[in-house]
Design a protein around this motif. Sequence first.
Motif, PDB file in Angstrom:
ATOM      1  N   TYR A 391      28.545 113.225  61.318  1.00 54.68           N
ATOM      2  CA  TYR A 391      27.618 112.111  61.057  1.00 54.68           C
ATOM      3  C   TYR A 391      27.744 111.093  62.180  1.00 54.68           C
ATOM      4  O   TYR A 391      28.864 110.782  62.619  1.00 54.68           O
ATOM      5  CB  TYR A 391      27.963 111.411  59.752  1.00 54.68           C
ATOM      6  N   PHE A 392      26.596 110.588  62.650  1.00 59.09           N
ATOM      7  CA  PHE A 392      26.556 109.481  63.614  1.00 59.09           C
ATOM      8  C   PHE A 392      25.759 108.364  62.938  1.00 59.09           C
ATOM      9  O   PHE A 392      24.546 108.470  62.818  1.00 59.09           O
ATOM     10  CB  PHE A 392      25.857 109.894  64.921  1.00 59.09           C
ATOM     11  N   ASN A 393      26.482 107.362  62.486  1.00 57.45           N
ATOM     12  CA  ASN A 393      25.825 106.305  61.709  1.00 57.45           C
ATOM     13  C   ASN A 393      25.872 104.998  62.497  1.00 57.45           C
ATOM     14  O   ASN A 393      26.915 104.616  63.013  1.00 57.45           O
ATOM     15  CB  ASN A 393      26.605 106.198  60.388  1.00 57.45           C
ATOM     16  N   ASP A 394      24.706 104.356  62.625  1.00 55.47           N
ATOM     17  CA  ASP A 394      24.731 103.060  63.324  1.00 55.47           C
ATOM     18  C   ASP A 394      24.006 101.993  62.526  1.00 55.47           C
ATOM     19  O   ASP A 394      23.248 102.306  61.605  1.00 55.47           O
ATOM     20  CB  ASP A 394      24.139 103.191  64.739  1.00 55.47           C
ATOM     21  N   THR A 395      24.269 100.728  62.875  1.00 57.97           N
ATOM     22  CA  THR A 395      23.602  99.610  62.178  1.00 57.97           C
ATOM     23  C   THR A 395      22.576  99.015  63.132  1.00 57.97           C
ATOM     24  O   THR A 395      22.439  97.800  63.234  1.00 57.97           O
ATOM     25  CB  THR A 395      24.632  98.537  61.784  1.00 57.97           C
ATOM     26  N   GLY A 396      21.875  99.915  63.855  1.00 63.20           N
ATOM     27  CA  GLY A 396      20.942  99.465  64.890  1.00 63.20           C
ATOM     28  C   GLY A 396      19.557  99.111  64.370  1.00 63.20           C
ATOM     29  O   GLY A 396      19.377  98.792  63.185  1.00 63.20           O
ATOM     30  N   ILE A 397      18.585  99.235  65.263  1.00 61.91           N
ATOM     31  CA  ILE A 397      17.220  98.771  64.949  1.00 61.91           C
ATOM     32  C   ILE A 397      16.490  99.699  63.970  1.00 61.91           C
ATOM     33  O   ILE A 397      15.492  99.317  63.377  1.00 61.91           O
ATOM     34  CB  ILE A 397      16.375  98.605  66.224  1.00 61.91           C
TER      35      ILE A 397
END
Length: 464
Positions: A391-397
């Motif tokens: 999993y690659f989880n980000d809090t981006g746009i």
Amino acid sequence: MSRGLRGKLSASYIFVALICVILISILANKFLEKQFVNYVIQEHERKNKEIVSAITQQQYSDGKWNLDVIESIGVDALENGLIISVKDISGKIVWDANVYNNGKCEAVISHMSRNMMTRYPNWSGKYIKNEYALENNSKKIGVVDIGYYGPYYYNDNDLAYLNTLNKILISVGIISLCFALLIGILMSERISRPILKVIDTAEMIAKGDYSQRLNKKSDIKEINTLMTTINNLGQSLEEQEKLRKRLTRDISHELRTPLTTLQSHMEALIDGVWELTPERIKSFHEETMRLNRLIGDLEKLSTYENKNIVLNKSIFNISEIISNIILNFEKDYMDKNIAITFNPKEVFIFADKDKISQVVINLMSNALKYSLNGGRVKIEVKEENASVVIYFNDTGIGISDEDIPYIFERFYRADKSRNRSTGGAGIGLTITKSIIEAHKGKISVQSKLNEGTEFMIILPKINN
Ligand code: ADP
């Protein structure tokens, strides 16, 4: 020489019908005729016995003979091809067909001989005479000689019967052949018509009209499969064509933007509108760098999008790869004040190390590019049966719902104006997906605009 389907099918049907007719004729001739000959012989015996018994009854108690009746029996027998001669106990002739009418007797024998010759041209028969005793209450009262054309003969009725049988067989044969021809034509029509349609459509597709499709279904399974295959071929060629056109359009668009910028800036310099400052040189350099990157990306795309992508597989710990790449990205992440969380867990997979590294780099670089300062990126590795899930989880746009279906497509960028400044050409995810699929894995995405994005990769630990 190649023959049409109609000719071939009709010829096969006719051939089968012909074989059947010949077989039936041979069997009918062999068995039916044998039976008929037996019947003729038995009938001959029965008639003889009938004549003997009839003549026996023609002697009066005083020893005299009823000549009128004997003559009528004799004449009747003559009509049926039997030449009789009745003698009393002393050997004296009572009645003799030859005496009665010698010419008729000869005519009867030659008639029977002719009958046999018409049926069997090589028939060799001869005149045969059988002697029967005339007995009244076990007392011999005379003899009767019955002569005929032997060993057996067909009278006119027998011959007519056999000829009718032959005619029936011939008619059945002709009708079967006609039917075979008709069915052959009908069947070949049924098969060849849809095939001709398939040929037409395939030819149109070959000429470049990829929109052609076959709509009619056939009730022959193989032809249906052929039609579906041609339709699929048309569809994939149509899609390829669209893709090719879009690719050319996109590439020219991508190339034009930095080139136009460079050109206009150069012109401004030549016209003396601008002065050549170190900042301008830097900006030119950036534009050429962008062009270079784009061409590099295109090169990568052509290698990774190749269906027969060559995988150089080895066994390695996926977490080790991710940890190393995180180290390489550390400075960039720190510059944007983005925290990376990753709990390395030892999971070995059999895959192409370089290409899987490329996937991790692409996803980490996207997470970085599309995150705002102060965000967070979380990477997780899980083992599930024979697969590893990353999993690659980000809090981006985040990505909007309208964009999500297209982000894996070549040159697709969710927000074109904003993303151009980040330097991406919209092919990182295309390459990522190609690599994952070459490993028989899957990639999926979940995202919410302004909240964040999560990519999930499923890779078989061992894929062949
Ligand atoms: P690019 O070179 O533009 O990053 P990609 O193929 O890697 O091309 O991604 C395609 C598009 O998907 C990007 O332009 C961006 O709009 C969107 N995208 C990819 N990853 C993310 C992410 N982690 N967060 C938000 N948007 C993303």
